[in-house]
Structure formats: C-alpha cells, structure tokens
Motif scaffolding. Structure first.
Motif, PDB file in Angstrom:
ATOM      1  N   UNK A  88      51.897  37.165  45.135  1.00 19.41           N
ATOM      2  CA  UNK A  88      50.779  36.416  45.711  1.00 19.41           C
ATOM      3  C   UNK A  88      51.107  34.938  45.710  1.00 19.41           C
ATOM      4  N   UNK A  89      50.362  34.205  46.510  1.00 23.45           N
ATOM      5  CA  UNK A  89      50.531  32.757  46.587  1.00 23.45           C
ATOM      6  C   UNK A  89      49.173  32.082  46.403  1.00 23.45           C
ATOM      7  N   UNK A  90      49.188  30.905  45.799  1.00 23.23           N
ATOM      8  CA  UNK A  90      47.974  30.100  45.662  1.00 23.23           C
ATOM      9  C   UNK A  90      47.865  29.233  46.913  1.00 23.23           C
ATOM     10  N   UNK A  91      46.720  29.314  47.578  1.00 22.59           N
ATOM     11  CA  UNK A  91      46.535  28.558  48.817  1.00 22.59           C
ATOM     12  C   UNK A  91      45.752  27.264  48.602  1.00 22.59           C
ATOM     13  N   UNK A  92      44.723  27.300  47.764  1.00 28.02           N
ATOM     14  CA  UNK A  92      43.954  26.077  47.501  1.00 28.02           C
ATOM     15  C   UNK A  92      43.214  26.199  46.169  1.00 28.02           C
ATOM     16  N   UNK A  93      42.846  25.042  45.626  1.00 23.27           N
ATOM     17  CA  UNK A  93      42.126  24.980  44.355  1.00 23.27           C
ATOM     18  C   UNK A  93      40.998  23.961  44.504  1.00 23.27           C
ATOM     19  N   UNK A  94      39.844  24.293  43.941  1.00 22.43           N
ATOM     20  CA  UNK A  94      38.715  23.361  43.951  1.00 22.43           C
ATOM     21  C   UNK A  94      38.159  23.284  42.528  1.00 22.43           C
ATOM     22  N   UNK A 109      40.059  29.268  42.778  1.00 20.98           N
ATOM     23  CA  UNK A 109      41.392  29.324  43.376  1.00 20.98           C
ATOM     24  C   UNK A 109      41.369  30.328  44.511  1.00 20.98           C
ATOM     25  N   UNK A 110      41.791  29.896  45.672  1.00 20.58           N
ATOM     26  CA  UNK A 110      41.957  30.789  46.810  1.00 20.58           C
ATOM     27  C   UNK A 110      43.418  31.207  46.851  1.00 20.58           C
ATOM     28  N   UNK A 111      43.656  32.515  46.844  1.00 20.52           N
ATOM     29  CA  UNK A 111      45.018  33.040  46.843  1.00 20.52           C
ATOM     30  C   UNK A 111      45.176  34.059  47.966  1.00 20.52           C
ATOM     31  N   UNK A 112      46.413  34.434  48.212  1.00 17.65           N
ATOM     32  CA  UNK A 112      46.703  35.408  49.271  1.00 17.65           C
ATOM     33  C   UNK A 112      47.703  36.419  48.727  1.00 17.65           C
ATOM     34  N   UNK A 113      47.422  37.684  48.940  1.00 18.32           N
ATOM     35  CA  UNK A 113      48.305  38.756  48.496  1.00 18.32           C
ATOM     36  C   UNK A 113      49.456  38.880  49.495  1.00 18.32           C
ATOM     37  N   UNK A 114      50.664  38.663  49.022  1.00 14.88           N
ATOM     38  CA  UNK A 114      51.839  38.726  49.900  1.00 14.88           C
ATOM     39  C   UNK A 114      52.332  40.163  50.037  1.00 14.88           C
ATOM     40  N   UNK A 150      44.049  44.226  50.546  1.00 13.25           N
ATOM     41  CA  UNK A 150      45.223  44.598  51.332  1.00 13.25           C
ATOM     42  C   UNK A 150      46.227  43.450  51.375  1.00 13.25           C
ATOM     43  N   UNK A 151      47.455  43.777  51.730  1.00 13.75           N
ATOM     44  CA  UNK A 151      48.476  42.738  51.891  1.00 13.75           C
ATOM     45  C   UNK A 151      48.038  41.751  52.960  1.00 13.75           C
ATOM     46  N   UNK A 152      48.379  40.492  52.766  1.00 18.79           N
ATOM     47  CA  UNK A 152      48.017  39.377  53.636  1.00 18.79           C
ATOM     48  C   UNK A 152      46.521  39.060  53.617  1.00 18.79           C
ATOM     49  N   UNK A 153      45.794  39.615  52.678  1.00 16.60           N
ATOM     50  CA  UNK A 153      44.366  39.345  52.568  1.00 16.60           C
ATOM     51  C   UNK A 153      44.124  38.278  51.497  1.00 16.60           C
ATOM     52  N   UNK A 154      43.157  37.417  51.755  1.00 11.51           N
ATOM     53  CA  UNK A 154      42.808  36.362  50.804  1.00 11.51           C
ATOM     54  C   UNK A 154      41.880  36.916  49.725  1.00 11.51           C
ATOM     55  N   UNK A 155      41.997  36.364  48.533  1.00 10.04           N
ATOM     56  CA  UNK A 155      41.119  36.713  47.429  1.00 10.04           C
ATOM     57  C   UNK A 155      40.984  35.484  46.546  1.00 10.04           C
ATOM     58  N   UNK A 156      40.129  35.549  45.540  1.00 11.46           N
ATOM     59  CA  UNK A 156      39.913  34.354  44.727  1.00 11.46           C
ATOM     60  C   UNK A 156      39.999  34.655  43.233  1.00 11.46           C
ATOM     61  N   UNK A 157      40.334  33.617  42.499  1.00 17.42           N
ATOM     62  CA  UNK A 157      40.330  33.606  41.042  1.00 17.42           C
ATOM     63  C   UNK A 157      39.341  32.528  40.615  1.00 17.42           C
ATOM     64  N   UNK A 158      38.816  32.651  39.414  1.00 18.00           N
ATOM     65  CA  UNK A 158      38.047  31.579  38.801  1.00 18.00           C
ATOM     66  C   UNK A 158      38.587  31.396  37.389  1.00 18.00           C
ATOM     67  N   UNK A 159      38.782  30.149  36.993  1.00 15.67           N
ATOM     68  CA  UNK A 159      39.244  29.878  35.641  1.00 15.67           C
ATOM     69  C   UNK A 159      38.658  28.563  35.166  1.00 15.67           C
ATOM     70  N   UNK A 160      38.816  28.302  33.873  1.00 13.84           N
ATOM     71  CA  UNK A 160      38.309  27.043  33.329  1.00 13.84           C
ATOM     72  C   UNK A 160      39.362  26.403  32.444  1.00 13.84           C
TER      73      UNK A 160
END
Length: 177
Positions: A88-94, A109-114, A150-160
């Motif tokens: 996966x790749x990290x695309x953006x962070x807010x 964190x917006x990520x994408x499954x490669x 699915x592959x090439x689909x965006x997903x998100x993480x949350x962390x602190x």
C-alpha cells in the motif's frame, strides 16, 4: 489410470487457483523516501494574560484567555509499504487537534492498496519525535482491516501522536515473534 489422471488434473487446478489468489507482486519501482510538512491549528494552544481590569478588581482571578497556535509536523515516508505480501501507499495525511486538554494530535491518513496478498490487515509502523529528536512514541502502528478492500482502492487509517510531536517517521511493520 484415467481416474487417477482426472483426479490429478482437478487437484492441480485447485492448487493453481489457490496460488493465483495468494500471489501479490510488489510495485515495480524501487522504494523512495520523501518528506512532507503538515500543519494543524490548536485552538487552545497557549494562554495569554488578561490584564485589562486587574487594577479595578484586586485579588480577583481573571479568566484564562486561550490563543490559537499553528504547529508543523514533518512526515518522513516511503513511496510504498509492505505487510506480508500486501502493498500500500500513503496518499495524504491531515492532522488536527480535537481533544481538550491537548494530550494527543490525531491524523487521518488516506492510503491506497497497491497489491493484496493473503493478509486480512494492512499495518504500517511509525515513530513520533519531538523538536529535539527525542522519541515520544516508539511503537506506533496504523492498522486497517482490508478484507473488503480491492486492489487500487483507497482506504483510511486514523492514528494519534503526543502533543509536541514535530516529526513522524513511517516504515514497514514487522511482526515480533
């Protein structure tokens, strides 16, 4: 003999299907490392003295006045991450500070499954540092269930990270066994 051949062919087909389902290829480009700075606003960043009428009312405590502050966090990340055979790749962070009192800074964190392997989760590890380079959070982990992604689909993480974090470094999560 033909019955043995038919059973062998069926078993071979089943094995090939399982092999094809579990195959996951890493991205073709080599891993690169980059830095990006992000800012967030803390509405209760610091207090300011309220001295307009202290002489008029001696001995009375004045209410605290909060002043918003802007903070910067530098992120060091790779072009892609691996966990098992999932990539996966990290695309953006807010970043945002939504907690009072300010103990933690939260990030979406917006990520994408490669490429997806057999793993049911995607994990990316991180460390948080203060402005002097001292570790504030040593074993952070972003975790996301990816069964329905699915592959090439965006997903998100949350962390602190702790308040006062100046730098976050992301890297591949490695299981401790």
């Amino acid at each position: 003999m033909t019955k043995l051949f038919k059973v062998s062919v069926v078993m071979l087909m089943i094995l090939l299907c399982f092999g094809a389902c579990s195959s996951s290829k890493p991205p073709e480009e080599p891993i690169t490392t980059g830095k990006q700075s992000y800012t967030y606003k803390n509405e209760l960043g610091q207090t300011a003295p309220v001295a307009e009428n202290i002489k008029d009312y001696p001995g009375i405590t004045q209410p605290v006045k909060h002043v918003a502050t802007t903070h910067e966090i530098e992120c060091v990340f790779n072009s892609w991450y691996t966990y098992g055979k999932t990539y996966a790749t990290i695309e953006s962070i807010k970043f945002e500070n939504v907690e009072t009192p300010q103990g933690q800074v939260y990030a979406d964190v917006s990520a994408k499954l490669i490429s997806k392997g057999n793993d049911k989760q995607m994990k990316i590890a991180f460390k948080a540092y203060d402005k002097d380079g001292n570790v504030l959070k040593a074993n952070g982990c972003l975790t996301r269930d990816i069964v329905n992604i699915a592959e090439d689909e965006a997903f998100s993480f949350t962390f602190s990270v702790p308040h006062g974090t100046a730098k976050v470094e992301f890297f591949d999560y490695i299981e401790n066994k």
